[in-house]
Design a protein around this motif. Structure first.
Motif, short mmCIF file in Angstrom:
data_model
loop_
_atom_site.label_atom_id
_atom_site.label_comp_id
_atom_site.label_asym_id
_atom_site.label_seq_id
_atom_site.Cartn_x
_atom_site.Cartn_y
_atom_site.Cartn_z
N UNK A 142 0.79 -1.22 0.00
CA UNK A 142 0.00 0.00 0.00
C UNK A 142 0.82 1.27 0.00
N UNK A 143 2.09 1.15 0.40
CA UNK A 143 3.00 2.30 0.40
C UNK A 143 3.72 2.46 -0.93
N UNK A 144 3.34 1.66 -1.92
CA UNK A 144 3.99 1.70 -3.24
C UNK A 144 2.93 1.97 -4.31
N UNK A 145 2.47 3.19 -4.43
CA UNK A 145 1.39 3.48 -5.39
C UNK A 145 1.78 3.23 -6.85
N UNK A 146 3.09 3.24 -7.15
CA UNK A 146 3.52 3.06 -8.54
C UNK A 146 3.66 1.58 -8.93
N UNK A 147 3.64 0.70 -7.95
CA UNK A 147 3.70 -0.74 -8.25
C UNK A 147 2.28 -1.23 -8.48
N UNK A 162 -4.38 -7.96 -1.72
CA UNK A 162 -3.48 -6.89 -2.12
C UNK A 162 -4.26 -5.58 -2.22
N UNK A 163 -3.57 -4.46 -2.13
CA UNK A 163 -4.26 -3.17 -2.32
C UNK A 163 -4.95 -3.12 -3.68
N UNK A 164 -5.99 -2.31 -3.79
CA UNK A 164 -6.78 -2.26 -5.01
C UNK A 164 -5.96 -1.89 -6.24
N UNK A 165 -4.88 -1.11 -6.04
CA UNK A 165 -4.13 -0.65 -7.21
C UNK A 165 -3.14 -1.70 -7.73
N UNK A 166 -3.00 -2.84 -7.02
CA UNK A 166 -2.06 -3.88 -7.43
C UNK A 166 -2.81 -5.06 -8.04
N UNK A 167 -2.51 -5.35 -9.28
CA UNK A 167 -3.11 -6.49 -9.98
C UNK A 167 -2.18 -7.70 -9.86
N UNK A 168 -2.72 -8.86 -9.52
CA UNK A 168 -1.91 -10.07 -9.33
C UNK A 168 -2.08 -11.02 -10.50
N UNK A 169 -0.96 -11.56 -10.96
CA UNK A 169 -1.01 -12.65 -11.92
C UNK A 169 0.14 -13.61 -11.61
N UNK A 170 -0.03 -14.85 -12.03
CA UNK A 170 1.02 -15.84 -11.81
C UNK A 170 2.06 -15.76 -12.92
N UNK A 171 3.23 -16.32 -12.64
CA UNK A 171 4.28 -16.37 -13.66
C UNK A 171 3.81 -17.17 -14.86
N UNK A 172 3.07 -18.24 -14.62
CA UNK A 172 2.55 -19.04 -15.75
C UNK A 172 1.62 -18.22 -16.62
N UNK A 173 0.77 -17.40 -16.00
CA UNK A 173 -0.13 -16.55 -16.77
C UNK A 173 0.65 -15.51 -17.57
N UNK A 174 1.68 -14.96 -16.96
CA UNK A 174 2.52 -13.99 -17.68
C UNK A 174 3.17 -14.64 -18.89
N UNK A 175 3.68 -15.87 -18.70
CA UNK A 175 4.34 -16.57 -19.81
C UNK A 175 3.33 -16.93 -20.90
N UNK A 176 2.12 -17.27 -20.51
CA UNK A 176 1.10 -17.58 -21.52
C UNK A 176 0.83 -16.37 -22.40
N UNK A 177 0.75 -15.21 -21.80
CA UNK A 177 0.56 -13.99 -22.58
C UNK A 177 1.77 -13.74 -23.48
N UNK A 178 2.95 -14.04 -22.97
CA UNK A 178 4.16 -13.89 -23.78
C UNK A 178 4.17 -14.84 -24.97
N UNK A 179 3.70 -16.07 -24.74
CA UNK A 179 3.66 -17.05 -25.85
C UNK A 179 2.68 -16.58 -26.93
N UNK A 180 1.56 -16.05 -26.49
CA UNK A 180 0.57 -15.54 -27.46
C UNK A 180 1.15 -14.40 -28.29
#
Length: 627
Positions: A142-147, A162-180
């Motif tokens: 919550x003390x990191x508004x830019x993250x 997590x604070x509302x401004x932080x979106x969570x995703x897994x590494x697998x999900x990140x890699x899936x987007x990268x593969x696409x």
């Protein structure tokens, strides 16, 4: 007076190679040294997840494209709150392929320090290792508004808010987007690599420092890659895929980070572990190369010495003789300068069994750094058949400045300059260095940069040292650690501190005395070894009461007197206090790189120090009391 500049010896095996990016080192390894077992991640059930270096290359591309697909841009900064494992390496390589600067965080930092580094380092996203660390991150996110993005390497984020401004995703999900993204533009990874310049900023590593706020050290791809290609070959013959490396050191430190990148560059097999599983994994992996810090070696040697001391009869006699023989080993001589038949006998009866017990039957080289290594340990372990080589450097130097090698090694020194690096000694004894490994500067702190890098490009290390007649560098102390007695004499505390900690009964020692008439010391006993010593000497007390026992105090008086021998009389310890606790990172008396915060120690033990100078006792007699 003109500086005498020292450079690498003609026999060095490293090379001066400029213009390389870190992803290029991985790409070259995939082409020239393909390894199906390049990366090995331990699992809770005792198995290993194994990746080839080609799989790591693909995964790094996916992370890079995934980050860009989530709104990050080339030149942005991303923080790591991660364990030192395969996924740290993946995050490191993935961000670098994307042209993103990474900012590793010390996992031992207090939340306010973590927030400071992530904020000062301008992080926009956070890689986190596991759900437990994610829950920790949630308390200060919550003390990191830019993250605004958190990427979880393993496990699930269920149950973590997590604070509302932080979106969570897994590494697998990140890699899936990268593969696409790669499926849509197969050439995109190559295009990203083409945009990277060797002089681009790769990472911001915040030095903990013994005083003040952490400073962000700016290291480029070339800073690190040149250090890898000049430094790693000095560790011995590189058999590439045949080498097995067990690594447990924190990659938030540049020492472990650079070595890891070096092992990646030569396609070697990396096995990741942690201090809790180190002993078991040494036996399982049987590494050919291994990196550690002096304290680990000290603890191993202390346990060996204790085992010999507790043995009886012939076993005790043989063990005592073998340890004494090992201390006579001369690193400057190929045969160690000891009797060949005696060493062969000691190896058969003692050393070979020790190597087997430690899981070091195949080891060719153990590299150590980060702190001073006692000369007797370098000699003894090499005699045991576990060659120890010590190097020297700082975060600001990527880190290697000098390195001993298996064939050119001197106990009590940190070796000779590596290829491309210059070293000189200033008039006041400070070690200066210059070369392609020197940082760009401190992030957003030009004034601090100007304090340590002069107009001729020399980086002022803050360490005091000297060269031996045969060209090996010796570190004597930190420049800031020097203090002046009221008599006008200057004291270098490290030599006597090192002498004190040679005893298995002393875990840590700090010599003090600034503006006083004489030197005193805070001695932190090894509370694992001391009870065993006490039992062997008929002392039945335990805990703090043990430290007040006359026999125990007499033994520490003897150890202090022994450490004083050979020291300048004004630097000898006249009084001391036994402290029934240890300096740690958690109590903020040590930095994350295990350096003593002398100012904090002086403040924490002000009363104990004051009594050493106000007590009305004969200053020629050591006075021991519990702090």
């Amino acid at each position: 007076m003109a500086l005498q500049i020292h450079t690498a010896p003609p026999t060095t095996t490293g090379e001066v190679v400029l213009g390389k990016t870190i992803p290029q080192l991985l790409d070259t390894a995939v082409e020239q040294y393909p390894n199906p077992r390049a990366f090995n991640q331990p699992q809770p059930d005792g198995s290993w997840v194994t990746w080839s270096n080609a799989e790591m290359q693909d995964a790094a591309d996916e992370v890079a494209l995934g980050l860009l697909a989530n709104g990050l841009e080339r030149g942005d900064h991303v923080a790591f709150f991660m364990n030192s494992d395969m996924y740290f390496v993946l995050a490191d390589l993935g961000t670098l392929v994307a042209g993103i600067v990474n900012v590793p965080l010390y996992t031992t930092y207090a939340p306010d320090n973590l927030v400071f580094v992530a904020t000062h380092g301008e992080a926009k996203a956070m890689f986190v290792s596991n759900p437990e660390m994610l829950a920790n991150f949630a308390t200060w996110a919550g003390d990191l508004p830019d993250v605004t993005l958190a990427i979880l390497a393993e496990g699930s984020g269920d149950g973590v808010t997590l604070p509302d401004h932080v979106r969570l995703m897994t590494l697998d999900e990140l890699r899936q987007q990268g593969r696409a993204a790669r499926d849509e533009a197969p050439n995109r990874p190559d295009e990203l690599r083409d945009q990277i310049e060797a002089t681009d900023l790769a990472t911001l590593i915040y030095t903990s420092g013994t005083t003040g706020q952490p400073k962000g050290v700016m290291l480029t791809h070339q800073n690190i890659s040149s250090n890898v290609l000049a430094g790693l070959p000095t560790l011995g013959a590189l058999k590439n895929q045949e080498e097995s490396i067990l690594t447990f050191l924190p990659m938030t430190h540049i020492f472990a980070r650079t070595l890891t990148i070096g092992h990646v560059a030569w396609g070697q097999s990396l096995y990741f572990t942690d201090p809790d599983r180190l002993v078991a994994h040494l036996a399982e992996v049987q590494p050919t190369m291994f990196s550690t810090v002096p304290r680990v070696l000290e603890k191993v040697y202390d346990k060996v010495s204790l085992g010999v001391a507790e043995a009886s009869g012939l076993k005790h006699k043989i063990g005592t003789w073998a340890l004494a023989l090992a201390k006579q080993w001369d690193l400057a001589k190929m045969d160690g300068g000891v009797s060949g038949w005696q060493h062969a006998l000691a190896d058969k009866l003692v050393y070979s069994k020790l190597r087997e017990k430690l899981g070091l039957t195949r080891v060719k080289t153990v590299a150590t750094g980060g702190a001073a290594l006692r000369a007797d340990l370098a000699q003894s372990f090499t005699a045991f058949g576990v060659p120890i080589v010590q190097g020297y450097g700082l975060t600001e130097t990527s880190p290697i400045i000098t390195m001993n090698t298996p064939t050119e090694n001197r106990a009590g020194t940190v070796g000779q300059p590596i290829a491309g690096v210059e070293v000189a000694i200033a008039e006041d004894g400070e070690i200066l260095s210059r070369g392609p490994n020197i940082m760009v500067g401190y992030y957003k702190a030009q004034d601090k940069t100007d304090e340590v890098i002069d107009s001729d490009g020399w980086f002022h290390t803050g360490d005091i040292g000297e060269f031996t007649p045969d060209g090996f560098l010796k570190i004597t102390d930190r420049k800031k650690a020097l203090f002046k007695l009221s008599t006008g004499k200057y004291v270098i505390p490290q030599p006597i501190e090192n002498a004190l900690t040679e005893s298995a009964l002393i875990e840590q020692a700090v010599v003090v005395g600034n503006s006083q008439k004489f030197c005193t010391a805070l001695i932190f006993p090894n509370m694992e070894q001391l009870p065993i010593w006490a039992s062997n000497h008929g002392v039945t007390k335990t805990g703090e009461a043990l430290l007040k026992d006359p026999a125990v105090q007499a033994e520490f008086e003897r150890l202090v007197a022994e450490a004083n021998q050979g020291m300048d009389h004004w630097s000898q310890v006249q009084r001391f206090r036994l402290v029934p606790e240890l300096m740690t990172v958690e109590n903020e008396l040590l930095t994350p790189t295990m350096k003593v915060k002398r100012g904090a120690v002086n403040k924490a033990y002000t009363d104990s120090i004051d009594t050493m100078y106000t007590a009305s006792v004969d200053t020629s007699k050591h006075v021991a009391a519990v702090a």
